[in-house]
Design an enzyme around this catalytic site. Structure first.
Site, PDB file in Angstrom:
ATOM      1  N   HIS A  30      49.330  35.128  61.216  1.00 18.31           N
ATOM      2  CA  HIS A  30      48.329  34.253  60.593  1.00 18.31           C
ATOM      3  C   HIS A  30      47.125  35.110  60.190  1.00 18.31           C
ATOM      4  O   HIS A  30      46.762  36.053  60.903  1.00 18.31           O
ATOM      5  CB  HIS A  30      47.912  33.153  61.579  1.00 18.31           C
ATOM      6  N   LYS A  58      45.275  25.483  65.860  1.00 15.94           N
ATOM      7  CA  LYS A  58      44.356  26.598  66.172  1.00 15.94           C
ATOM      8  C   LYS A  58      43.739  26.380  67.560  1.00 15.94           C
ATOM      9  O   LYS A  58      44.406  25.820  68.430  1.00 15.94           O
ATOM     10  CB  LYS A  58      43.318  26.764  65.061  1.00 15.94           C
ATOM     11  N   GLU A 105      49.864  31.709  52.690  1.00 13.15           N
ATOM     12  CA  GLU A 105      48.545  31.127  52.931  1.00 13.15           C
ATOM     13  C   GLU A 105      47.478  32.012  52.294  1.00 13.15           C
ATOM     14  O   GLU A 105      47.032  32.993  52.903  1.00 13.15           O
ATOM     15  CB  GLU A 105      48.281  31.016  54.438  1.00 13.15           C
ATOM     16  N   GLY A 112      40.854  26.602  55.320  1.00 18.95           N
ATOM     17  CA  GLY A 112      39.672  25.999  55.918  1.00 18.95           C
ATOM     18  C   GLY A 112      38.506  25.876  54.962  1.00 18.95           C
ATOM     19  O   GLY A 112      37.382  25.596  55.369  1.00 18.95           O
ATOM     20  N   ASN A 158      49.106  23.306  62.534  1.00 19.22           N
ATOM     21  CA  ASN A 158      48.536  24.448  63.265  1.00 19.22           C
ATOM     22  C   ASN A 158      47.169  24.006  63.789  1.00 19.22           C
ATOM     23  O   ASN A 158      46.201  23.964  63.044  1.00 19.22           O
ATOM     24  CB  ASN A 158      48.409  25.646  62.304  1.00 19.22           C
ATOM     25  N   GLU A 213      44.076  34.687  60.417  1.00 13.17           N
ATOM     26  CA  GLU A 213      43.013  34.796  61.431  1.00 13.17           C
ATOM     27  C   GLU A 213      43.366  35.879  62.446  1.00 13.17           C
ATOM     28  O   GLU A 213      42.494  36.600  62.923  1.00 13.17           O
ATOM     29  CB  GLU A 213      42.788  33.432  62.101  1.00 13.17           C
ATOM     30  N   SER A 231      44.180  24.395  53.120  1.00 10.98           N
ATOM     31  CA  SER A 231      43.558  23.124  52.717  1.00 10.98           C
ATOM     32  C   SER A 231      44.550  22.087  52.198  1.00 10.98           C
ATOM     33  O   SER A 231      44.252  21.354  51.247  1.00 10.98           O
ATOM     34  CB  SER A 231      42.433  23.375  51.704  1.00 10.98           C
TER      35      SER A 231
HETATM   36  P1  PGA Z   1      43.683  24.711  56.716  1.00  9.13           P
HETATM   37  O1  PGA Z   1      44.408  25.857  57.602  1.00  9.13           O
HETATM   38  O2  PGA Z   1      44.718  23.665  56.435  1.00  9.13           O
HETATM   39  O3  PGA Z   1      42.565  24.208  57.602  1.00  9.13           O
HETATM   40  O4  PGA Z   1      43.197  25.370  55.479  1.00  9.13           O
HETATM   41  C1  PGA Z   1      45.708  26.284  57.301  1.00  9.13           C
HETATM   42  C2  PGA Z   1      46.107  27.377  58.248  1.00  9.13           C
HETATM   43  O5  PGA Z   1      45.256  28.212  58.606  1.00  9.13           O
HETATM   44  O6  PGA Z   1      47.285  27.458  58.660  1.00  9.13           O
END
Ligand code: PGA
Length: 260
Positions: free
Chosen positions: A103, A14, A175, A181, A12, A105, A220
């Site tokens: 997601h 983003k 998640e 992140g 992903n 976000e 992560s």
């Molecule tokens: P990350 O993001 O691996 O940077 O923690 C995962 C995601 O948001 O799908």
């Protein structure tokens, strides 16, 4: 990982990587995966989710490689006067096989409800795209011992519009918001506990198809922790953000999944 569910590792990106950067990324990923690619993509399904403007370039660059493309978002509506929105039919025409919906976000920063997520997932299915439906609790919710309730509610509402006959086309991504992140990953045991809960929910909702649905972990994931996470029985893949922005680290996560 289970033997009957083919693991799915998705990148992903983003809002990173312009179309030109994305094309260079694909070239290096294909080179890194090289001659082993046939074996790896047979054992592991590999998916790239670029930002919308890069979808076409990435789909073309991946053509014939066995790696597929996902959208990061979709409109719930089939078409219309909706400036800035992108329909599922447009994504299907670009060659998207998957679409990420729900997601955290999008939920937190763009106010998307589970009800909207369900309509987006249904819109994808109508156009033959497999939804990757994300769920996960915040740190405050985990600390208040509400993980189970939050995940169950998100799942119930986000999958409300999915007909039982299409259930096996779904992918769920667990998640935990506190792990996204942040560099703070759920331990394999913590992740497995929630994946088992999700598996139970899917079985109750969809019967035997609940066993076929793949459940990814996201938050992560890195080359150093991927193998231990993916060794858990209900972890069927990973949705990778930060570590997917570098072809080397993404390829090594794919290798970790293929090696299990
Ligand atoms: P990350 O993001 O691996 O940077 O923690 C995962 C995601 O948001 O799908």
């Amino acid at each position: 990982m289970s033997t009957h569910r083919r693991p799915i590792i998705a990148a992903n990106w983003k809002m990173h990587l312009t179309p030109s950067e994305a094309a260079r990324y694909v070239a290096s990923l294909l080179e890194l995966m090289g001659t082993r690619m046939d074996t790896q993509t047979a054992e592991v399904e590999v998916v790239l989710a670029p930002a919308s403007p890069a979808l076409d370039r990435v789909a073309q660059a991946l053509s014939g490689s066995g790696i597929c493309v996902a959208a990061q978002n979709v409109s719930a509506e089939p078409e219309g006067a909706l400036t800035g929105e992108i329909s599922a039919a447009m994504l299907a025409d670009l060659g998207c096989r998957y679409g990420i919906v729900g997601h955290s976000e999008r939920r937190a920063l763009f106010g998307e409800s589970s009800e909207l997520v369900s309509r987006k997932a249904a819109a994808l299915l109508t156009c033959g795209i497999h939804p990757i439906v994300c769920v996960g609790e915040t740190l405050a919710e985990r600390e208040a011992d509400r993980t189970r309730a939050v995940v169950e509610t998100q799942l119930g509402e986000s999958l409300a519009g999915i007909p039982e006959a299409r259930a096996n086309e779904l992918v769920i991504a667990y998640e935990p918001v506190w792990a996204i992140g942040t560099g703070q990953t759920a331990t394999p045991a913590m992740a497995q506990t929630v994946h088992e809960l999700i598996r139970g929910h899917l079985r109750t909702r969809f019967g035997a198809s609940g066993d076929e649905i793949r459940i990814q972990y996201g938050g992560s994931v890195k080359p150093e922790n991927a193998a231990a996470l993916l060794a858990e029985p209900d972890l069927d893949g990973a949705l990778v953000g930060g570590a997917s922005l570098y072809p080397e680290s993404f390829a090594s996560i794919v290798r970790a999944a293929a090696g299990l």
